[in-house]
Design a protein around this motif. Structure first.
Motif, mmCIF file in Angstrom:
data_model
loop_
_atom_site.group_PDB
_atom_site.id
_atom_site.type_symbol
_atom_site.label_atom_id
_atom_site.label_comp_id
_atom_site.label_asym_id
_atom_site.label_seq_id
_atom_site.Cartn_x
_atom_site.Cartn_y
_atom_site.Cartn_z
ATOM 1 N N PRO A 296 -26.193 37.268 -89.956
ATOM 2 C CA PRO A 296 -26.683 36.613 -91.170
ATOM 3 C C PRO A 296 -26.678 35.089 -90.992
ATOM 4 N N ALA A 297 -27.601 34.420 -91.640
ATOM 5 C CA ALA A 297 -27.696 32.959 -91.540
ATOM 6 C C ALA A 297 -26.526 32.305 -92.275
ATOM 7 N N LEU A 298 -25.997 31.256 -91.673
ATOM 8 C CA LEU A 298 -24.947 30.454 -92.303
ATOM 9 C C LEU A 298 -25.582 29.271 -93.020
ATOM 10 N N ARG A 299 -24.957 28.845 -94.113
ATOM 11 C CA ARG A 299 -25.348 27.596 -94.747
ATOM 12 C C ARG A 299 -24.088 26.840 -95.119
ATOM 13 N N ILE A 300 -24.204 25.514 -95.153
ATOM 14 C CA ILE A 300 -23.073 24.653 -95.468
ATOM 15 C C ILE A 300 -23.504 23.719 -96.576
ATOM 16 N N PHE A 301 -22.631 23.559 -97.571
ATOM 17 C CA PHE A 301 -22.933 22.584 -98.618
ATOM 18 C C PHE A 301 -21.645 21.902 -99.071
ATOM 19 N N LEU A 302 -21.798 20.680 -99.574
ATOM 20 C CA LEU A 302 -20.665 19.892 -100.055
ATOM 21 C C LEU A 302 -20.324 20.257 -101.485
ATOM 22 N N THR A 303 -19.055 20.088 -101.849
ATOM 23 C CA THR A 303 -18.623 20.280 -103.225
ATOM 24 C C THR A 303 -18.309 18.914 -103.838
ATOM 25 N N ALA A 304 -18.094 18.903 -105.115
ATOM 26 C CA ALA A 304 -17.766 17.657 -105.811
ATOM 27 C C ALA A 304 -16.341 17.199 -105.524
ATOM 28 N N THR A 305 -15.528 18.051 -104.888
ATOM 29 C CA THR A 305 -14.126 17.712 -104.627
ATOM 30 C C THR A 305 -13.867 17.342 -103.171
ATOM 31 N N ASN A 306 -14.894 16.875 -102.458
ATOM 32 C CA ASN A 306 -14.770 16.430 -101.071
ATOM 33 C C ASN A 306 -14.355 17.555 -100.126
ATOM 34 N N THR A 307 -14.826 18.755 -100.395
ATOM 35 C CA THR A 307 -14.679 19.867 -99.470
ATOM 36 C C THR A 307 -16.081 20.384 -99.172
ATOM 37 N N ALA A 308 -16.164 21.281 -98.237
ATOM 38 C CA ALA A 308 -17.455 21.893 -97.918
ATOM 39 C C ALA A 308 -17.295 23.401 -98.027
ATOM 40 N N VAL A 309 -18.411 24.087 -98.223
ATOM 41 C CA VAL A 309 -18.424 25.537 -98.284
ATOM 42 C C VAL A 309 -19.329 26.055 -97.177
ATOM 43 N N VAL A 310 -18.811 26.989 -96.384
ATOM 44 C CA VAL A 310 -19.618 27.697 -95.400
ATOM 45 C C VAL A 310 -19.915 29.054 -96.023
ATOM 46 N N ALA A 311 -21.205 29.417 -96.119
ATOM 47 C CA ALA A 311 -21.591 30.626 -96.840
ATOM 48 C C ALA A 311 -22.563 31.467 -96.017
ATOM 49 N N TRP A 312 -22.533 32.794 -96.275
ATOM 50 C CA TRP A 312 -23.463 33.735 -95.644
ATOM 51 C C TRP A 312 -23.598 34.951 -96.548
ATOM 52 N N LEU A 313 -24.608 35.747 -96.300
ATOM 53 C CA LEU A 313 -24.947 36.894 -97.122
ATOM 54 C C LEU A 313 -23.800 37.903 -97.209
ATOM 55 N N ALA A 314 -23.559 38.402 -98.411
ATOM 56 C CA ALA A 314 -22.554 39.451 -98.623
ATOM 57 C C ALA A 314 -23.266 40.702 -99.124
ATOM 58 N N PRO A 315 -22.847 41.854 -98.693
ATOM 59 C CA PRO A 315 -21.821 42.082 -97.678
ATOM 60 C C PRO A 315 -22.394 41.932 -96.273
ATOM 61 N N SER A 316 -21.540 41.596 -95.340
ATOM 62 C CA SER A 316 -21.913 41.501 -93.925
ATOM 63 C C SER A 316 -20.832 42.195 -93.111
ATOM 64 N N PRO A 317 -20.797 43.529 -93.179
ATOM 65 C CA PRO A 317 -19.728 44.264 -92.515
ATOM 66 C C PRO A 317 -19.680 43.998 -91.011
ATOM 67 N N GLY A 318 -18.459 43.802 -90.523
ATOM 68 C CA GLY A 318 -18.258 43.611 -89.092
ATOM 69 C C GLY A 318 -18.337 42.171 -88.629
ATOM 70 N N TYR A 319 -18.828 41.265 -89.458
ATOM 71 C CA TYR A 319 -18.949 39.858 -89.051
ATOM 72 C C TYR A 319 -17.749 39.064 -89.522
ATOM 73 N N MET A 320 -17.281 38.176 -88.657
ATOM 74 C CA MET A 320 -16.192 37.276 -89.034
ATOM 75 C C MET A 320 -16.585 35.849 -88.710
ATOM 76 N N LEU A 321 -16.129 34.915 -89.545
ATOM 77 C CA LEU A 321 -16.411 33.504 -89.360
ATOM 78 C C LEU A 321 -15.465 32.943 -88.311
ATOM 79 N N GLN A 322 -16.034 32.217 -87.351
ATOM 80 C CA GLN A 322 -15.251 31.568 -86.304
ATOM 81 C C GLN A 322 -15.569 30.081 -86.292
ATOM 82 N N SER A 323 -14.648 29.290 -85.733
ATOM 83 C CA SER A 323 -14.876 27.850 -85.622
ATOM 84 C C SER A 323 -14.454 27.354 -84.247
ATOM 85 N N ASN A 324 -14.961 26.182 -83.925
ATOM 86 C CA ASN A 324 -14.670 25.528 -82.650
ATOM 87 C C ASN A 324 -14.882 24.037 -82.863
#
Length: 89
Positions: A21-49
């Motif tokens: 599923p495609a990832l999207r990133i957006f900023l919040t009003a509280t100086n954090t960001a949200v990484v989002a993708w389609l739900a449900p997405s069984p078997g997929y896990m978010l990773q970072s590097n």
């Protein structure tokens, strides 16, 4: 496509994994960001590097919240760059 949120001292990038599923990133009003993708997405896990040249991808341990039709993870500003992808082990 490729998505990124770039701030003055930190930046986040979505790395699209073929077939995932495609990832999207957006900023919040509280100086954090949200990484989002389609739900449900069984078997997929978010990773970072912090470096795309290495293979040091690790699972993101932040809580996954389902909001509408999306999985969303809130990310605090990192020191430097941070890359995200979905993996289906």
């Amino acid at each position: 496509g490729n998505y990124s949120v770039t701030g003055g001292f930190w930046s986040l990038f979505a790395v699209q994994t073929p077939g995932a599923p495609a990832l999207r990133i957006f900023l919040t009003a509280t100086n954090t960001a949200v990484v989002a993708w389609l739900a449900p997405s069984p078997g997929y896990m978010l990773q970072s590097n912090t470096n795309l040249v290495t293979t040091n991808w690790s699972g993101v341990t932040n809580a996954v919240n389902v909001v509408g039709s999306e999985n969303q993870v809130i990310i605090s500003p990192p020191a430097g760059n941070k890359y995200f992808r979905l993996s289906n082990p």
